[in-house]
Motif scaffolding. Sequence first.
Motif, short mmCIF file in Angstrom:
data_model
loop_
_atom_site.label_atom_id
_atom_site.label_comp_id
_atom_site.label_asym_id
_atom_site.label_seq_id
_atom_site.Cartn_x
_atom_site.Cartn_y
_atom_site.Cartn_z
N ALA A 47 0.79 -1.16 0.12
CA ALA A 47 -0.18 -0.03 0.08
C ALA A 47 0.96 1.22 -0.17
N VAL A 60 -4.97 6.40 -1.01
CA VAL A 60 -3.90 4.98 -0.95
C VAL A 60 -4.32 4.30 -2.42
N TYR A 62 -2.72 0.71 -4.17
CA TYR A 62 -2.23 -0.76 -4.03
C TYR A 62 -1.41 -1.47 -5.05
N PHE A 71 -8.47 -2.00 -4.95
CA PHE A 71 -8.48 -1.93 -3.40
C PHE A 71 -7.66 -3.27 -2.97
N THR A 76 -4.82 -2.48 3.66
CA THR A 76 -5.72 -1.56 4.42
C THR A 76 -5.55 -1.88 6.00
N THR A 79 -2.00 -0.97 7.01
CA THR A 79 -1.58 0.41 6.85
C THR A 79 -2.31 1.23 8.08
N PHE A 91 -10.02 6.45 4.09
CA PHE A 91 -8.73 6.05 2.66
C PHE A 91 -9.63 6.23 1.37
N THR A 93 -9.54 5.38 -2.26
CA THR A 93 -8.93 4.44 -3.18
C THR A 93 -9.33 4.57 -4.64
N LEU A 109 -12.79 -2.12 8.46
CA LEU A 109 -13.17 -1.74 6.94
C LEU A 109 -14.36 -1.47 6.94
#
Length: 271
Positions: A47, A60, A62, A71, A76, A79, A91, A93, A109
Amino acid sequence: MTDVLRYTAFSTDPEGGNPAGVVLDAAGLTDAGMLAIAAEVGYSETAFVFPHDEPDSYHVRYYSPEVEVPFCGHATVATAVAMDHVGTLAFHTLSGEVVVDTDGRTATLTSVPTTSKPVGTEDLDRALGALGWGHDELDPRYPARWAFGGAWHLVLAAKTRERLADLDYDFDGLRDLLTRNEAVTAHLVFEREEDVFDARDPFPVGGVVEDAATGAAALAFGGYLRSIGRVPGPRTLTIHQGDDMGRPSVLSVDVRPDGDRVRVTGAAVPL
């Protein structure tokens, strides 16, 4: 020199979970530079964190060793824990905003809206051919579908744990099928008992034989269950992944019948 942190996610044991690279200050890195770093790190994802103009918010991105993915759940979690933050983070993405609640040791998440769609007959035949599975080895309670929770995944349910354990697949064939459908992994599951699943995730698209924990696929799977009518009320699922690789991982998934966003929770520790 770019500072790369190394964490394992969805485990409290450095010997378990899925390792991820984390670059907390990626400002100035190019796409080619990020891909080169991810390839050198060699984990399924690394990440890269960039500043955002809102408080506690970050961009962010990846990268696997071979491609950028929209994603990644385990990276995540890694991080968020690496940031040593207590509270809520946002975040941003390629798939949209992912809200992350963390206590500094674990992270939860909240996905972008989930969705799923049936797998066509031809694609299903190709998937089973690449895996070496027969149609009669699928659990009929769980239809084959493409599922999205920030990235697309092919969801297939095995009828027996033995079928799931015996994973020896056509790397190029499965990669080509997933790539044509803009999918990241094949999320292969077995229902151990109500609300408890075993999972394996081949990731040939990223140049990785298998993921030890796949948070994005867990989010997609929660949405998949809702879409096929298997979430009559709030459900908390426990997904065991990585056992067959010797890197046990535990993912907790919360899904509700009245919302298309799913939550996944896991721990992370430094390597």
